[in-house]
Write an enzyme that holds these catalytic residues in place. Structure first.
Site, PDB file in Angstrom:
ATOM      1  CB  THR A 246      35.563  36.979  37.554  1.00 33.16           C
ATOM      2  OG1 THR A 246      35.563  35.968  36.753  1.00 33.16           O
ATOM      3  CG2 THR A 246      34.862  36.669  39.133  1.00 33.16           C
ATOM      4  CG  ASP A 250      31.313  41.786  42.947  1.00 37.47           C
ATOM      5  OD1 ASP A 250      30.042  41.606  42.963  1.00 37.47           O
ATOM      6  OD2 ASP A 250      31.969  40.665  42.804  1.00 37.47           O
TER       7      ASP A 250
END
Ligand code: RIB
Length: 304
Positions: A246, A250
């Site tokens: 996760t 990004d």
């Protein structure tokens, strides 16, 4: 070197993370192993990644009127991200992401909450501040009209935009033309191209069909990209002990934005972003594993 100024426009969520050894089937109840909560949201994550990698970062986003908002703002403040343009929306809850981590991968459901209150007029009202940026970094967990307004404004101001098209939708061609670099993962690229689940083509073939400059992340396999001469290239992933993927995308986007806004060539920026995102998966939580600049540089020197 002067720090590049990056404006991140996007979501801020609290991530509710469940770790499990197996995924439940439909209608099945199972026991997971661990529950944790973290600050997250693609926008906030990318802001943290940019700040740790050496940029001066301003966050534009929305939070609700709750204790989650305080947590998110405190996490950004701690990284030196400017949060004075984050709007608190009365009577709204802060965005939430429920994340299941299983078998080195994740599944995410986002409840946007206040993120959907970031409106085109909010962006237009910040024109002077945005005009001061070297780069604008965007994702798609805020209203689509706001993404469009931000891209249009950045174009008028002649500021390059990196758009991380996640969650993916098919985008109008005129919008793609205004984006400096698009950064989908392999699933998002197929959606961008309107191919759905059609997976009978190689990534090189898929990227070939995309009309503009594109960098496609491909998990542990690294990134495929089309450079300025239209040449398709592959930067292989780095081998690490993955705990939680996760936020890897990004970190990749933040790293790419920092390097490009410092004036690096695309090849060099992609290499750096692949290394930074590999390091980010070694800890649980999107922001926890995001590396500092020195960590990435050291890792690149030592890791083949
Ligand atoms: O990219 C990871 C992020 O997606 C998580 O932090 C979650 O909040 C969702 O926005």
């Amino acid at each position: 070197m002067k720090k590049p100024k990056i404006t991140v426009i996007g979501s801020m969520n609290i991530d509710m993370v469940t770790e499990t050894d197996i995924m439940p089937n439909q209608g099945e109840t199972i026991f997971g192993s661990v529950f944790s909560s973290f600050t997250g949201g693609k926008g906030a994550n990318q802001a943290v990644a940019c700040a740790r990698l050496g940029a001066q970062v301003t966050m534009i986003g929305c939070v609700g009127e709750d204790h989650f908002a305080k947590q998110l703002l405190a996490a950004l403040d701690k990284e030196g991200v400017v949060t004075s343009y984050v709007k608190t929306v009365p009577y709204q809850s802060t965005g939430i992401a429920t994340i299941t981590v299983c078998d080195n991968d994740n599944r995410i459901i986002v409840i946007p909450g206040a993120n959907h209150c970031l409106l085109p007029e909010d962006i237009l009202s910040l024109k002077e501040m945005i005009a001061n940026s070297d780069m604008v970094l965007l994702q798609q967990e805020i209203p689509f009209a706001t993404v469009q307004a931000a891209i249009k404004l950045a174009n008028e101001l002649d500021i390059p935009v990196i758009l991380n098209p996640a969650p993916a939708v098919k985008l109008p061609r005129e919008l793609l033309d205004q984006v400096y670099i698009m950064t989908p993962n392999e699933y998002e690229l197929a959606i961008l191209l309107g191919l759905g689940d059609k997976q009978d083509q190689t990534f090189e073939q898929l990227i070939e069909q995309y009309p503009q400059r594109i960098v496609m992340t491909n998990g542990s396999k690294g990134a495929f990209y089309k450079n300025l001469d239209g040449e398709i290239k592959h930067e292989p992933g780095k081998k690490v002990e993955a705990v939680d993927t996760t936020g890897a995308g990004d970190t990749f986007n933040g790293a790419l934005a920092v390097k490009l806004s410092e004036g690096s060539a695309l090849d060099e920026a992609v290499k750096f972003a692949v290394a930074a995102s590999a390091l980010s998966v070694t800890k649980l939580g999107a922001q926890s594993g995001m590396p500092l600049r020195a960590d990435v540089e050291r890792f690149m020197e030592t890791k083949v």
